[in-house]
Design a protein around this motif. Structure first.
Motif, mmCIF file in Angstrom:
data_model
loop_
_atom_site.group_PDB
_atom_site.id
_atom_site.type_symbol
_atom_site.label_atom_id
_atom_site.label_comp_id
_atom_site.label_asym_id
_atom_site.label_seq_id
_atom_site.Cartn_x
_atom_site.Cartn_y
_atom_site.Cartn_z
ATOM 1 N N ALA A 1 29.828 -41.486 32.719
ATOM 2 C CA ALA A 1 30.759 -41.840 31.642
ATOM 3 C C ALA A 1 31.645 -40.649 31.276
ATOM 4 N N TRP A 2 31.015 -39.490 31.230
ATOM 5 C CA TRP A 2 31.789 -38.291 30.883
ATOM 6 C C TRP A 2 32.832 -37.971 31.951
ATOM 7 N N LYS A 3 32.419 -38.020 33.217
ATOM 8 C CA LYS A 3 33.339 -37.677 34.310
ATOM 9 C C LYS A 3 34.530 -38.638 34.316
ATOM 10 N N ASN A 4 34.245 -39.915 33.995
ATOM 11 C CA ASN A 4 35.310 -40.917 34.017
ATOM 12 C C ASN A 4 36.358 -40.737 32.931
ATOM 13 N N LYS A 5 36.046 -39.862 31.953
ATOM 14 C CA LYS A 5 37.025 -39.623 30.885
ATOM 15 C C LYS A 5 38.164 -38.723 31.379
ATOM 16 N N PHE A 6 37.956 -38.145 32.581
ATOM 17 C CA PHE A 6 38.976 -37.236 33.132
ATOM 18 C C PHE A 6 39.619 -37.855 34.381
ATOM 19 N N PRO A 7 40.801 -37.350 34.740
ATOM 20 C CA PRO A 7 41.501 -37.922 35.903
ATOM 21 C C PRO A 7 40.639 -37.867 37.173
ATOM 22 N N PHE A 8 40.840 -38.836 38.025
ATOM 23 C CA PHE A 8 40.101 -39.007 39.271
ATOM 24 C C PHE A 8 40.044 -37.724 40.108
ATOM 25 N N ASP A 9 41.229 -37.093 40.233
ATOM 26 C CA ASP A 9 41.313 -35.902 41.100
ATOM 27 C C ASP A 9 40.539 -34.701 40.565
ATOM 28 N N TRP A 10 40.237 -34.720 39.278
ATOM 29 C CA TRP A 10 39.532 -33.576 38.677
ATOM 30 C C TRP A 10 38.017 -33.697 38.869
ATOM 31 N N GLN A 11 37.568 -34.904 39.150
ATOM 32 C CA GLN A 11 36.122 -35.166 39.200
ATOM 33 C C GLN A 11 35.495 -34.683 40.495
ATOM 34 N N GLU A 12 34.245 -34.219 40.393
ATOM 35 C CA GLU A 12 33.424 -33.833 41.544
ATOM 36 C C GLU A 12 34.209 -33.010 42.550
ATOM 37 N N THR A 13 34.718 -31.921 42.094
ATOM 38 C CA THR A 13 35.514 -31.031 42.954
ATOM 39 C C THR A 13 34.594 -30.010 43.608
ATOM 40 N N ILE A 14 34.706 -29.911 44.924
ATOM 41 C CA ILE A 14 33.858 -28.945 45.633
ATOM 42 C C ILE A 14 34.534 -27.577 45.565
ATOM 43 N N ILE A 15 33.765 -26.625 45.024
ATOM 44 C CA ILE A 15 34.302 -25.263 44.899
ATOM 45 C C ILE A 15 33.532 -24.355 45.843
ATOM 46 N N GLU A 16 34.271 -23.654 46.691
ATOM 47 C CA GLU A 16 33.648 -22.808 47.708
ATOM 48 C C GLU A 16 34.055 -21.355 47.455
ATOM 49 N N LYS A 17 33.055 -20.487 47.439
ATOM 50 C CA LYS A 17 33.328 -19.069 47.167
ATOM 51 C C LYS A 17 32.302 -18.239 47.891
ATOM 52 N N ASN A 18 32.729 -17.244 48.625
ATOM 53 C CA ASN A 18 31.806 -16.332 49.316
ATOM 54 C C ASN A 18 30.694 -17.102 50.045
ATOM 55 N N SER A 19 31.095 -18.034 50.861
ATOM 56 C CA SER A 19 30.197 -18.873 51.666
ATOM 57 C C SER A 19 29.121 -19.595 50.834
ATOM 58 N N GLU A 20 29.457 -19.832 49.547
ATOM 59 C CA GLU A 20 28.571 -20.627 48.703
ATOM 60 C C GLU A 20 29.429 -21.754 48.134
ATOM 61 N N LYS A 21 28.893 -22.981 48.116
ATOM 62 C CA LYS A 21 29.714 -24.060 47.561
ATOM 63 C C LYS A 21 28.898 -24.976 46.651
ATOM 64 N N HIS A 22 29.578 -25.484 45.631
ATOM 65 C CA HIS A 22 28.931 -26.386 44.675
ATOM 66 C C HIS A 22 29.937 -27.420 44.207
ATOM 67 N N ILE A 23 29.387 -28.518 43.669
ATOM 68 C CA ILE A 23 30.267 -29.570 43.152
ATOM 69 C C ILE A 23 30.433 -29.358 41.649
ATOM 70 N N ALA A 24 31.673 -29.095 41.250
ATOM 71 C CA ALA A 24 31.948 -28.989 39.815
ATOM 72 C C ALA A 24 32.162 -30.394 39.273
ATOM 73 N N ASP A 25 31.520 -30.708 38.145
ATOM 74 C CA ASP A 25 31.688 -32.060 37.582
ATOM 75 C C ASP A 25 33.167 -32.340 37.342
ATOM 76 N N ILE A 26 33.814 -31.405 36.654
ATOM 77 C CA ILE A 26 35.254 -31.506 36.409
ATOM 78 C C ILE A 26 35.876 -30.151 36.695
#
Ligand SMILES: [Zn+2]
Length: 411
Positions: free
Chosen positions: A63-88
């Motif tokens: 419900a929280w994620k849906n309050k934000f635009p589609f493209d902002w949701q579940e964004t994969i962030i990769e840094k120094n060969s480590e990656k995680h899914i940011a909720d927004i």
């Protein structure tokens, strides 16, 4: 998760239950879940180890994620060969993480370090009863006002004892001077008569005798003092002779007498005059003794005058000391009062600025969140959030206001 990748590599949401796609993060197969109760989402076919940072997704997350635009949701962030899914992940590079379960301080620190610019939204609906919020600002204002008044009153009494002591000395000196001046006036009134004979004992004695011999004996009251002075025992005889002389004169001037009577009166007169002349040196000596008493008074007067002028000098010095101390005290009070008032204003303004903020108490403290560096928003339900600052101050924030801050198009 609400996002998966279709065959063409496009980010999509499920359209029907059982729809096939792959997880954008672990590339494993996912299937669409499109029921009537839950928000439509994707589920891994096998409970594969996807992003270890992701907790089991709940409706609250979705419900929280849906309050934000589609493209902002579940964004994969990769840094120094480590990656995680940011909720927004907002276009401004801010990560918003929705956290439902308790996590440790080290986990919080690890994620804050990775995401850098981030915000925590915590589901506090389950433990909101564990939160007590109070508005402490009125209490704090009363407290600082009382403290300020106390300090102000203490300041106004600064070195008042020192000033009082000088004032006491001033009063004592003034009364001392007053008393000496009274003594001086009393002495001077006594010596006035003596002064009119140039302070010379000889002249004084002679002049007194002349006055006594004259008719105006009782004109001057000071003369009465001298007449009654004990140190002149001869005055009795002297005045008797003066009386005799007066009577003799009277007899000589009155009626018609024969030559014998006249001769006898003249003889008597000569005898009286001769006795008076014989007595004069003794009278004169005694009067000179009285004059010497006046002379002693002159010494006393001079001494008194010296004392008075000395006391006056001391009094002047004391006055200067009083004025100097008064100025220094006034300056001290003025400077410190200005500082005190500035401090008070600053402190008061700070409280007034925070007046609408509440102080947050955790009945059972969730210690791990105390260590968070990123801003924390506690979702307490019904569209309300508490924004927690490091000093445990919280302010109420509307969910809509929160969202529109990052996404002005919404709400
Ligand atoms: Zn995955």
């Amino acid at each position: 998760m609400q996002h998966a990748i279709d065959i063409s590599g496009k980010k999509i949401t499920p359209a029907y239950s059982g729809e096939k796609a792959v997880c954008g993060f672990c590339k494993k197969e996912v299937r669409g879940k499109c029921g009537k109760i839950y928000i439509w989402h994707w589920q891994h076919v096998h409970n594969a180890a996807c992003d270890v940072w992701k907790e089991g997704e709940t409706e609250w997350h979705r419900a929280w994620k849906n309050k934000f635009p589609f493209d902002w949701q579940e964004t994969i962030i990769e840094k120094n060969s480590e990656k995680h899914i940011a909720d927004i992940f907002t276009p401004n590079g801010i990560v918003i993480e929705f956290q439902n379960s308790t996590i440790s301080s080290s986990t919080i620190a690890e994620r804050e370090k990775f995401y850098e610019k981030m915000i925590w939204v915590i589901n506090a609906q389950t433990f909101k009863d564990n939160l007590i919020t109070e508005n402490k600002s009125d209490e704090q204002l009363a407290e600082i006002e009382l403290r300020y008044l106390t300090q102000r009153s203490q300041l106004s009494k600064h070195n008042s004892v020192g000033l009082q002591n000088i004032k006491k000395k001033q009063t004592a000196l003034t009364s001392e001077i007053q008393s000496r001046e009274d003594d001086l006036r009393a002495l001077e009134s006594v010596t006035d008569l003596f002064k009119s004979y140039n302070k010379n004992a000889e002249t004084f004695a002679e002049q007194i005798i002349i006055i006594w011999q004259s008719e105006n004996l009782f004109v001057d009251s000071s003369l009465i003092d001298i007449i009654s002075h004990d140190a002149i025992p001869t005055k009795k005889t002297f005045f008797r002779l003066l009386g005799d002389l007066k009577r003799n004169k009277h007899f000589l001037g009155a009626a018609i007498k024969n030559s014998i009577e006249i001769e006898e009166l003249y003889m008597e007169r000569n005898e009286i005059l001769s006795e008076l002349e014989n007595l004069k040196p003794a009278v004169k000596e005694e009067l000179k003794y009285v004059a010497s008493e006046y002379l002693d008074l002159e010494v006393e007067i001079a001494q008194l005058k010296r004392e008075i002028s000395f006391l006056k000098l001391e009094n002047d010095e004391n006055d200067r000391e009083y004025q100097d101390l008064k100025i220094s005290i006034d300056t001290y009070i003025k400077t410190n009062l200005e500082k005190l008032e500035a401090d008070f204003d600053e402190e008061r303004n700070k409280i007034i600025k925070d007046k609408d903020k509440l102080t947050l108490f955790w009945k059972r403290e969730r210690k791990s969140w105390g260590s968070a560096a990123a801003p924390i928003f506690l979702d307490i339900g019904d569209g309300n959030m508490l924004y927690k600052q490091p000093n445990n101050k919280v302010s109420r924030v509307n969910v809509c206001d929160f969202i529109s801050k990052y996404n002005p198009d919404e709400c």
